[in-house]
Motif scaffolding. Sequence first.
Motif, PDB file in Angstrom:
ATOM      1  N   PRO A  94       0.837  -1.310  -0.163  1.00 33.96           N
ATOM      2  CA  PRO A  94       0.055  -0.011   0.036  1.00 33.96           C
ATOM      3  C   PRO A  94       0.828   1.176   0.013  1.00 33.96           C
ATOM      4  O   PRO A  94       0.612   1.947  -0.622  1.00 33.96           O
ATOM      5  CB  PRO A  94      -0.910  -0.117   1.181  1.00 33.96           C
ATOM      6  CG  PRO A  94      -0.933  -1.659   1.496  1.00 33.96           C
ATOM      7  CD  PRO A  94       0.291  -2.128   0.897  1.00 33.96           C
ATOM      8  N   ARG A  95       1.968   1.328   0.673  1.00 39.50           N
ATOM      9  CA  ARG A  95       2.840   2.511   0.580  1.00 39.50           C
ATOM     10  C   ARG A  95       3.476   2.707  -0.609  1.00 39.50           C
ATOM     11  O   ARG A  95       3.896   4.161  -0.901  1.00 39.50           O
ATOM     12  CB  ARG A  95       3.881   2.324   1.691  1.00 39.50           C
ATOM     13  CG  ARG A  95       4.793   1.427   1.294  1.00 39.50           C
ATOM     14  CD  ARG A  95       6.059   1.220   2.479  1.00 39.50           C
ATOM     15  NE  ARG A  95       5.613   0.378   3.515  1.00 39.50           N
ATOM     16  CZ  ARG A  95       6.334  -0.027   4.619  1.00 39.50           C
ATOM     17  NH1 ARG A  95       7.356   0.744   4.715  1.00 39.50           N
ATOM     18  NH2 ARG A  95       5.769  -0.551   5.583  1.00 39.50           N
ATOM     19  N   LEU A  96       3.432   1.997  -1.553  1.00 44.72           N
ATOM     20  CA  LEU A  96       3.912   2.225  -2.917  1.00 44.72           C
ATOM     21  C   LEU A  96       3.046   2.140  -3.991  1.00 44.72           C
ATOM     22  O   LEU A  96       3.359   2.264  -5.190  1.00 44.72           O
ATOM     23  CB  LEU A  96       5.053   1.008  -3.244  1.00 44.72           C
ATOM     24  CG  LEU A  96       6.499   1.185  -2.306  1.00 44.72           C
ATOM     25  CD1 LEU A  96       7.708   0.217  -2.691  1.00 44.72           C
ATOM     26  CD2 LEU A  96       7.243   2.635  -2.357  1.00 44.72           C
ATOM     27  N   GLN A  97       1.741   2.041  -3.711  1.00 47.08           N
ATOM     28  CA  GLN A  97       0.793   1.949  -4.739  1.00 47.08           C
ATOM     29  C   GLN A  97       0.581   3.238  -5.569  1.00 47.08           C
ATOM     30  O   GLN A  97       0.877   4.403  -5.074  1.00 47.08           O
ATOM     31  CB  GLN A  97      -0.506   1.668  -4.292  1.00 47.08           C
ATOM     32  CG  GLN A  97      -0.505   0.170  -3.839  1.00 47.08           C
ATOM     33  CD  GLN A  97      -1.820  -0.350  -3.311  1.00 47.08           C
ATOM     34  OE1 GLN A  97      -2.824   0.474  -3.020  1.00 47.08           O
ATOM     35  NE2 GLN A  97      -1.913  -1.683  -2.627  1.00 47.08           N
ATOM     36  N   THR A  98       0.736   3.528  -6.803  1.00 48.23           N
ATOM     37  CA  THR A  98       0.601   4.449  -7.370  1.00 48.23           C
ATOM     38  C   THR A  98       1.869   5.142  -7.857  1.00 48.23           C
ATOM     39  O   THR A  98       1.954   6.031  -8.582  1.00 48.23           O
ATOM     40  CB  THR A  98      -0.312   5.569  -7.234  1.00 48.23           C
ATOM     41  OG1 THR A  98       0.420   6.388  -5.933  1.00 48.23           O
ATOM     42  CG2 THR A  98      -1.733   5.174  -6.727  1.00 48.23           C
ATOM     43  N   GLN A  99       3.043   4.311  -7.414  1.00 45.96           N
ATOM     44  CA  GLN A  99       4.341   4.906  -7.542  1.00 45.96           C
ATOM     45  C   GLN A  99       5.204   4.090  -8.588  1.00 45.96           C
ATOM     46  O   GLN A  99       6.181   4.553  -9.039  1.00 45.96           O
ATOM     47  CB  GLN A  99       5.156   4.603  -6.310  1.00 45.96           C
ATOM     48  CG  GLN A  99       4.605   5.548  -5.098  1.00 45.96           C
ATOM     49  CD  GLN A  99       4.583   6.830  -5.045  1.00 45.96           C
ATOM     50  OE1 GLN A  99       5.351   7.625  -5.657  1.00 45.96           O
ATOM     51  NE2 GLN A  99       3.502   7.428  -4.580  1.00 45.96           N
ATOM     52  N   GLY A 100       4.432   3.327  -9.451  1.00 45.46           N
ATOM     53  CA  GLY A 100       5.205   2.788 -10.622  1.00 45.46           C
ATOM     54  C   GLY A 100       5.679   1.353 -10.284  1.00 45.46           C
ATOM     55  O   GLY A 100       6.241   0.809 -11.283  1.00 45.46           O
ATOM     56  N   ALA A 101       5.699   0.988  -9.035  1.00 43.94           N
ATOM     57  CA  ALA A 101       6.461  -0.350  -8.827  1.00 43.94           C
ATOM     58  C   ALA A 101       5.654  -1.524  -9.722  1.00 43.94           C
ATOM     59  O   ALA A 101       6.214  -2.653 -10.303  1.00 43.94           O
ATOM     60  CB  ALA A 101       6.304  -0.845  -7.507  1.00 43.94           C
ATOM     61  N   GLY A 102       4.301  -1.674  -9.601  1.00 41.73           N
ATOM     62  CA  GLY A 102       3.410  -2.570 -10.457  1.00 41.73           C
ATOM     63  C   GLY A 102       3.867  -2.537 -12.001  1.00 41.73           C
ATOM     64  O   GLY A 102       4.135  -3.744 -12.534  1.00 41.73           O
ATOM     65  N   LEU A 103       4.216  -1.411 -12.706  1.00 45.27           N
ATOM     66  CA  LEU A 103       4.473  -1.303 -14.022  1.00 45.27           C
ATOM     67  C   LEU A 103       5.988  -1.660 -14.172  1.00 45.27           C
ATOM     68  O   LEU A 103       6.050  -2.434 -15.194  1.00 45.27           O
ATOM     69  CB  LEU A 103       4.292   0.170 -14.595  1.00 45.27           C
ATOM     70  CG  LEU A 103       5.007   0.689 -15.872  1.00 45.27           C
ATOM     71  CD1 LEU A 103       3.911  -0.459 -16.870  1.00 45.27           C
ATOM     72  CD2 LEU A 103       4.720   2.268 -15.889  1.00 45.27           C
ATOM     73  N   TRP A 104       6.784  -1.421 -13.230  1.00 42.62           N
ATOM     74  CA  TRP A 104       8.078  -1.975 -13.411  1.00 42.62           C
ATOM     75  C   TRP A 104       8.337  -3.542 -13.486  1.00 42.62           C
ATOM     76  O   TRP A 104       8.892  -4.056 -14.372  1.00 42.62           O
ATOM     77  CB  TRP A 104       9.170  -1.508 -11.999  1.00 42.62           C
ATOM     78  CG  TRP A 104      10.272  -1.710 -12.094  1.00 42.62           C
ATOM     79  CD1 TRP A 104      11.345  -1.672 -13.419  1.00 42.62           C
ATOM     80  CD2 TRP A 104      11.185  -2.074 -11.252  1.00 42.62           C
ATOM     81  NE1 TRP A 104      12.426  -2.095 -12.921  1.00 42.62           N
ATOM     82  CE2 TRP A 104      12.471  -2.192 -11.546  1.00 42.62           C
ATOM     83  CE3 TRP A 104      10.877  -2.307  -9.704  1.00 42.62           C
ATOM     84  CZ2 TRP A 104      13.666  -2.639 -10.736  1.00 42.62           C
ATOM     85  CZ3 TRP A 104      11.970  -2.683  -8.796  1.00 42.62           C
ATOM     86  CH2 TRP A 104      13.421  -2.739  -9.457  1.00 42.62           C
TER      87      TRP A 104
END
Length: 305
Positions: A94-104
Amino acid sequence: MKDNRVGEILKPGERNQIDAFEMQIGDVASAELEQLHALSISVGWPHRPQDWQFLRDVGKGVVATDDIGRIMSSAMWFRQSPELATIGMVITSPRLQTQGAGLWLMEYALQDLEGVDLRLNATRAAKRLYLSLDFRPEKKVYQCQGIVTDALREQELLGDVRVLGPDDVTAVTTLDTAAFGVVRSGVIEKLMSNSRGYGLFRDGVLKAFALCRRFGRGHVVGPIVASDDEEAIAVLAPHIRDHQGRFLRLDTHFDTGDFALFVLRNGLTVFDTVLTMSRGKRLVDFATGGTRSPLTYSLASQTLG
């Protein structure tokens, strides 16, 4: 189905700055199960460590860890056949959601799956990401779950319903192929070795089946493959009886008709929905056609399809 090619797409020690975190990519196969479990719990997913291990046995994937080794994101993919793969377990803390980790991490999956038709089941939060990667919406999946009630009524038998055994693997794989669109023998063999299954037979020929295995809070039924609602109910009913008073789940595209009503009447209500999406061939392109063609009434899982 397990292979080691993930090492070919990983660059040792590759790092990426995401928000205030310096993230490092790694192989999901070497990740600690308890950390994977903690990641899925952080977003409210029910997967036990054993469920993660089952998925590692049939697929591969990557994780992103922070500078002290905590797993912050994951993505897995499963080659159902040479021409088709499913993607799942795309989770970001949750702390990294919308930060691009999923896309990476998705970029690693797509690099390994170049030229392969793809399917996945998207949460509402992830839909925008997948649309940006050229996945197209197909149809909704209804996650039905609950404590099985005593509402089950005896069903009129359409044939011989019995427990499936090792000798039925070929017949189950053949029927699943007609419904799913490709031969996924590796996945079916693994599912059958971890499941109790019931099959509907007529004149010695398998016409429908339903597999049920331990998962999350209780058990999950899937896949269910049948040609119509009556057949699907016939093979689901024994699992309902087996789990009276216990937690049961199934994921289905069907929200109307006798099958959907049977599921609801036995205590499995809609808990959530996800959206099946595809890249490459659409679901209709895999259909075998015909009025009595087998259909997938319940998915093996949202991850495996």
